[in-house]
Design an enzyme around this catalytic site. Sequence first.
Site: not given
Length: 380
Positions: A122, A233
Amino acid sequence: MKLDTKALRYLNSTDWRTLTAVETGSRNHEVVPTTLIANLSKSNLGDVNRSISLLAKANLIAKVKNAKYDGYRLTYGGLDYLALHSLQKSSTVYSVGNQIGVGKESDIFVVSDEKGEQRVLKIHRLGRVSFKKGVRNKRDYARTKAQKERGAGSWMYMSRLAAVKEFTFLQALYEAGFSVPTPLGQNRHQLIMSLIDGFPLRQIEKVPDPAGLYAELMEMLVRLCTLGLIHGDFNEFNILIKEEEQGEDIRLVPVLIDFPQMVSVDHPNAEFYFNRDVDCVKRFFSRRFGFISTDEGPFFDDTKQLIGKDGSKRLDVSVEASGFSKKMAKELEAYMKEHGVDGDARDAETNVVDTSGSEEEDEGDEQEDEGDKPSEPGGG
């Protein structure tokens, strides 16, 4: 800001020292003088000039037009290479494969170690969105100190903070037995974690037991809160579903990903973020599976009272000892708040490549509007 590793294998030791020198010089210089690059790299000027030419051609550094002196700045491509080089030297990454996901502020790739075991890379790119907004607002990044602090160097620093935060929280949650990917390594703005053999919840049309999965997700939210954390989130984009054999049956196991927006239960807006996470799950299950729970909870105040009751230590406190300080958290939060990246489900990270083409169009706009600023790597 695409990852292009074609030149990675062709860089020699002098090239790496030169690239590192540009990074080091960037801490105190918006444009690093060529003479300083040579001094920091401890190489002769001839070798440095050859390396600079190669690095600039590969878009790892860029020459700034109309600068008062001869110098270069580090690009996101150069930062990518430095991080990957360090991860390679630590045997965390051996080869880079296909891109499997793109988020508003990150890119996701499959990578492998020397044994061929697949992992996930990532790359945090916090400058991508904010830079586009800056272009559209016609900002001049060279005019004031405050504006300079919003420039490319600041974005790279914020991307590092996001990676440090995510890896630190990922390690803490993994060690606490939470259902998250295995943390494997982190360097600069990149982190490596295990590859989950599953799908984002948003891609799943049917589940055999919606009530059971719903209850498990709510338990995850409650357990996070009892550990002192709010995800911020928690939605169908950031929950992966994998299958596990359980006797003759197949059990769906949720795995939580993406943590840069995570906050402490003592955050001023903790209750808001907690309720938003709960509402996101409720809304998705109602819309996708036609399931509406008869239980109105969980409620933030009730859940917060459970902190420490089972003897677990608060992770929001312990992570500071692991390297992510309150000062770093404030800096990152201020950035994310300013640029509207504190948890927008529509642009959240997925493990499906976005093929809409909007990224390409925006990069083209950067080239046209940027003026005197050098192009970002991958911008064509």
